[in-house]
Design a protein around this motif. Structure first.
Motif: not given
Ligand code: ARG
Length: 253
Positions: A135-138, A140, A159, A209, A211
């Protein structure tokens, strides 16, 4: 009287020069019926919207632009340049319009005028097939590949921070870099992701997901409402009579 005449002559000359300047890219229809020529700038590194196939330009945007040209009585000439040069090229008048799967954004609207939208798109995340990113969280702290100046570039820079960014002038070069482990993810428009991953489905996977969701339109020089109105009328017609769908369906299954 002589003075007056020479003044009139200089004004006529200046007006002539101004007119020539404006006609740098657009040849107006002549009496013998020769069609007007419109210069379209694009970045033909973006299948299925625009790409080169054996030296020929193909894709949804290329076909739509030709049809729009036909409807407004103009021949469309393609200028293939870097994506981040498209808006400056339209602003300078070196091209009459940009059509390049270009997303309408508030920032871009400060520099160009956009037509009615003609396609929806989603910025998607592509990772190596063995990647743990889900996901987007992974994302970073990871190295993220984008095409320079695209909305993927703009959103990811905001981001994930400048240090995460790996920019490519051609997104296929990003995919190559991801294959050799140099980057961890790519953010690119959904249909482009599909078209590229299709060619190499064992190496990459597209995350579910979304974005960012966006819409594509044609960009013209600010204030060129004469051209914009014609383009809008053509787009509206193509949307309502099914011509647009027919072109899209040729490239997207
Ligand atoms: N939709 C994205 C944007 O407007 C990417 C477009 C890239 N287009 C291209 N022809 N390379 O920023």
């Amino acid at each position: 009287m002589k003075k007056f005449l020479s003044l009139v002559l200089s004004i006529v000359m200046i007006l002539g020069l101004v007119a020539c300047g404006q006609k740098a890219t657009t040849t107006t229809a002549s009496a013998d019926g020769t069609a007007t020529k419109l210069v379209m700038c694009t970045n033909a590194e973006f299948p299925p919207y625009e790409f080169k196939d054996g030296g020929e330009f193909k894709g949804i945007d290329v076909e739509c632009a030709k049809l729009i040209g036909q409807k407004i009585g103009a021949e469309v000439e393609i200028l293939d340049i870097a994506f981040d040069s498209l808006i400056p090229t339209v602003m300078s008048g070196k091209a009459d319009f940009a059509m390049a799967g270009m997303t309408v954004t508030e920032d871009r609207k400060e520099n160009v005028d956009f037509s009615h939208t003609y396609q929806k798109a989603v910025q998607t995340i592509v990772v190596p097939s063995t990647s743990g990113i889900q996901s987007v969280d992974d994302m970073y702290g990871k190295k993220i590949g984008v095409q320079t100046g695209t909305t993927g570039d703009i959103y990811c820079s905001g981001d994930f921070g400048e240090e995460s960014m790996m920019r490519y002038s051609k997104i296929v070069d990003g995919f190559q870099a991801m294959k050799t482990g140099k980057i961890d993810a790519i953010v690119v428009d959904d249909q482009v992701a599909k078209a590229i991953v299709e060619q190499d489905s064992s190496s990459f996977k597209i995350l579910d997901t979304a974005y960012a969701e966006e819409e594509y339109a044609i960009a013209v020089k600010k204030g060129n409402s004469a051209l914009l109105n014609k383009i809008n009328a053509a787009i509206d017609e193509m949307k309502s009579n099914g011509e647009l769908k027919k072109i899209v369906d040729k490239y997207i299954q």
